[in-house]
Design an enzyme around this catalytic site. Structure first.
Site, PDB file in Angstrom:
ATOM      1  N   HIS A   1      -2.407   1.907   4.836  1.00  0.00           N
ATOM      2  CA  HIS A   1      -1.246   1.274   5.485  1.00  0.00           C
ATOM      3  C   HIS A   1       0.035   1.886   4.945  1.00  0.00           C
ATOM      4  CE1 HIS A   1      -3.193  -2.752   6.911  1.00  0.00           C
ATOM      5  NE2 HIS A   1      -3.902  -1.697   7.245  1.00  0.00           N
TER       6      HIS A   1
ATOM      7  N   TYR B   1       3.955 -10.620   6.607  1.00  0.00           N
ATOM      8  CA  TYR B   1       4.357 -11.706   5.701  1.00  0.00           C
ATOM      9  C   TYR B   1       5.394 -12.532   6.435  1.00  0.00           C
ATOM     10  CZ  TYR B   1       2.400  -9.191   1.619  1.00  0.00           C
ATOM     11  OH  TYR B   1       1.571  -8.569   0.715  1.00  0.00           O
TER      12      TYR B   1
ATOM     13  N   PRO C   1      -0.631 -14.393  -5.927  1.00  0.00           N
ATOM     14  CA  PRO C   1      -1.174 -13.339  -5.065  1.00  0.00           C
ATOM     15  C   PRO C   1      -0.164 -12.678  -4.130  1.00  0.00           C
ATOM     16  CG  PRO C   1      -1.844 -15.507  -4.263  1.00  0.00           C
ATOM     17  CD  PRO C   1      -1.144 -15.727  -5.560  1.00  0.00           C
TER      18      PRO C   1
ATOM     19  N   LYS D   1      -0.825  -7.876  -6.750  1.00  0.00           N
ATOM     20  CA  LYS D   1      -0.812  -7.017  -7.946  1.00  0.00           C
ATOM     21  C   LYS D   1      -1.990  -7.227  -8.899  1.00  0.00           C
ATOM     22  CE  LYS D   1       2.751  -4.667  -7.064  1.00  0.00           C
ATOM     23  NZ  LYS D   1       2.373  -3.411  -6.457  1.00  0.00           N
TER      24      LYS D   1
ATOM     25  N   TYR E   1       6.031  -2.462  -4.250  1.00  0.00           N
ATOM     26  CA  TYR E   1       4.832  -2.820  -3.482  1.00  0.00           C
ATOM     27  C   TYR E   1       3.765  -1.725  -3.590  1.00  0.00           C
ATOM     28  CZ  TYR E   1       2.172  -5.325   0.068  1.00  0.00           C
ATOM     29  OH  TYR E   1       1.188  -6.040   0.708  1.00  0.00           O
TER      30      TYR E   1
HETATM   31  C1  PHB Z   1      -5.289  -9.996   1.033  1.00  0.00           C
HETATM   32  O1  PHB Z   1      -5.583  -9.296   2.002  1.00  0.00           O
HETATM   33  O2  PHB Z   1      -6.131 -10.709   0.465  1.00  0.00           O
HETATM   34  C2  PHB Z   1      -3.895 -10.026   0.531  1.00  0.00           C
HETATM   35  C3  PHB Z   1      -2.967  -9.158   1.083  1.00  0.00           C
HETATM   36  C4  PHB Z   1      -1.668  -9.177   0.637  1.00  0.00           C
HETATM   37  C5  PHB Z   1      -1.287 -10.049  -0.348  1.00  0.00           C
HETATM   38  C6  PHB Z   1      -2.209 -10.914  -0.911  1.00  0.00           C
HETATM   39  C7  PHB Z   1      -3.518 -10.903  -0.464  1.00  0.00           C
HETATM   40  O3  PHB Z   1      -0.001 -10.064  -0.763  1.00  0.00           O
END
Ligand code: PHB
Ligand code: APR
Length: 395
Positions: A76, A205, A297, A301, A389
Site C-alpha cells: 500500500h 481511517y 493499535p 506499530k 507511518y
Molecule cells: C489491521 O489491519 O489490523 C490494522 C490496520 C491499521 C491499524 C491497526 C490495525 O492502524
C-alpha cells in the site's frame, strides 16, 4: 531432579519477537531454544495486527522468509483519512522517497517463522510455560519451565524475554531498576474479520461524530474492520447486523464509498493501552517486543517495534559471539527505548486525532476536524505523518 539443557540463547515466547529472534540467530550460527506456553494452533490462529512497515518487510527478506509475503502481501502506497463526509488520500510513498507499508497478517508471519524453524529442526517447544528465570546477574542464567508435567531447566548465556505483556520476564528485572510508564485510554476497539472483498484498495481511517472506525483488509477477499467502543463492551451486544449498520454509518463518505458487507468470521474487543518499561536489559536478560512495551493499535506499530527490537538484539549478540565485544548489547536498551517512545508519540497522535474523546462536549471534535483539515491541506504535515507511518529504518 529436573532435566537440564544447555543453549546459547534461551528464548521465552513464540510470538513474532521470539520466533524472529530465533531465526536471525540461527542465520548467524547462534544456538537457541524457544519455549512457548500456548499450543502451536493457538499461536498461529490468533488474529492480530496486519500492517508491516518497510523495515519489517526488509527483515523478512533478510531472514529468507519473503516467498509467501511476496505472493500474498498487499503493498500500500497511501492511506485515506475520512472526516466530515470527505475522504482524503495521503500519498505516503511519494512523500517518503518510495517507502510503503505491506498488508500481511501477523498470523501469516508467525506461520512462516514456525515453518522455517520446524524445517531447520531447531528446538521449539509448545505448551511449555517458563515459570522462573534465575541468575540473570551471572554469566549462566537459567530458565525453568514445565512441559508434559515435568519441571525442566535451560542453562544459557543469555535469556531473551519475548513473552509478551503478560509474560514473566519483565518481573525478573529487580524492583527499583525497572520503571514503567502507562496510559490507559477510555475506549477500546471492536474488531471484526469478514469474508467480503475490500471496496477500497487502501486503508480508511475515519473520525465520525459516533466515534472512530477503520477499514482494513487481509486479502482480496477478506476485510478487517474496527469500531471505537467502550472498554467494557460485551461482543454479544453486537450482533452482525448492528456491527454492519454502525460500520456503514461511520465509514460511508459523500462520494458514495462504503464498505461491502459479508459473513463475519471473528469478533473481539481490544483494549487500548500504552506501556513502556525501562530498561529493556538487566544483566544477561534482554526484553523484546510486547514484554517491554505496548502501543495502542491506531498507528499499527506493535508488531514492527517487536521486529526492530529483535533485529537490534540479533546484531548485538552476533557481535558478542564473534568479537566478545559488549558495546552493542550495552546500548540495546537505550536505542530501543528511544524507538519505543517515538512509536508511543505517533500512536498517541493517531489515537487522539481520530477518536471521539468526550462525546458530551463537541469542543474536541471540532478541534480534531480543524487538525484533520490542516493535515490534508499541508504537504509538510502529510509528510510528517507519512514518515512515522511507514517507519524509520531499523538500526
Ligand atoms: C489491521 O489491519 O489490523 C490494522 C490496520 C491499521 C491499524 C491497526 C490495525 O492502524
Ligand atoms: N512462558 C512461555 N511463553 C510465554 C509465557 C511464559 N511464561 N508467557 C507468555 N508467553 C508467550 C505468549 O503465549 C505469546 O505467544 O509469549 C508470546 C508473546 O507473543 P506476543 O504477545 O505476540 O508478543 P511479541 O512477540 O512481543 O509480539 C508483539 O504481538 O501483541 C502483538 O500486536 C502486538 O504485534 C505485536 C506483537
Amino acid at each position: 531432579m529436573s532435566v537440564e539443557q544447555r543453549t546459547q540463547v534461551g528464548i521465552i515466547g513464540a510470538g513474532p519477537a521470539g520466533l524472529m529472534l530465533g531465526r536471525l540467530l540461527s542465520l548467524h550460527g547462534i544456538d537457541s531454544v524457544i519455549i512457548e506456553s500456548r499450543s502451536q494452533s493457538y499461536v498461529i490462529d490468533r488474529v492480530r495486527a496486519g500492517v508491516l512497515e518497510q523495515g519489517t518487510v526488509d527483515l523478512m527478506h533478510e531472514a529468507g522468509l519473503a516467498e509467501r509475503l511476496g505472493r500474498l502481501g498487499l503493498r500500500h502506497e497511501g492511506i485515506y483519512l475520512a472526516f466530515n463526509g470527505g475522504r482524503h488520500r495521503i500519498d505516503m510513498t511519494a512523500l517518503t522517497n518510495g517507502r510503503a507499508i505491506t498488508i500481511y497478517g501477523q498470523n501469516e508471519v508467525i506461520r512462516d517463522l514456525i515453518d522455517a524453524r520446524v524445517a531447520a529442526a531447531l528446538p521449539l517447544h509448545f505448551e511449555a510455560p517458563a515459570v522462573a528465570i534465575r541468575d540473570i546477574e551471572t554469566r549462566q542464567p537459567v530458565i525453568e519451565y514445565e512441559m508434559a508435567g515435568e519441571r525442566k531447566r535451560i542453562r544459557c548465556d543469555f535469556v531473551a524475554g519475548c513473552d509478551g505483556f503478560h509474560g514473566i520476564a519483565r518481573s525478573a528485572i529487580p524492583v527499583g531498576v525497572l520503571q514503567s510508564y502507562e496510559r490507559t485510554y477510555p475506549f477500546a476497539w471492536l474488531g471484526v474479520l469478514a469474508d467480503a472483498a475490500p471496496t477500497s484498495e487502501e486503508l480508511v481511517y475515519s473520525l465520525h461524530p459516533r466515534g472512530f472506525a477503520l477499514f482494513s483488509m487481509r486479502s482480496p477477499t477478506v476485510t478487517r474492520l474496527y469500531l471505537q467502543c467502550d472498554p467494557d463492551t460485551d461482543v454479544t451486544a453486537w450482533p452482525d447486523d448492528r456491527v454492519w449498520k454502525e460500520l456503514t454509518t461511520r465509514l460511508s463518505t459523500d462520494d458514495g464509498w462504503r464498505p461491502a458487507e459479508g459473513t463475519i468470521t471473528q469478533k473481539a474487543v481490544t483494549p487500548m493501552r500504552s506501556v513502556v518499561s525501562e530498561p529493556m536489559h538487566h544483566g544477561r536478560l534482554f526484553l523484546a517486543g510486547d514484554s517491554a512495551h505496548i502501543v495502542p493499535p491506531t498507528g499499527a506499530k506493535g508488531l514492527n517495534l517487536a521486529m526492530a527490537d529483535v533485529y537490534r538484539l540479533s546484531l548485538a549478540l552476533h557481535d558478542f559471539y564473534t568479537t566478545t565485544r559488549t558495546d552493542l548489547l550495552a546500548t540495546y536498551s537505550t536505542r530501543g527505548v528511544r524507538r519505543t517512545w517515538a512509536a508511543q508519540r505517533f500512536s498517541w497522535l493517531m489515537t487522539s486525532l481520530l477518536h471521539r474523546i468526550n462525546p458530551d462536549n463537541p469542543f474536541d471534535y471540532k478541534r480534531q476536524l480543524a487538525e484533520l483539515e490542516y493535515l490534508v491541506g499541508s504537504r509538510a504535515a502529510m509528510t510528517s505523518l507519512s514518515e512515522s507511518y511507514v517507519g524509520a529504518a531499523f538500526d
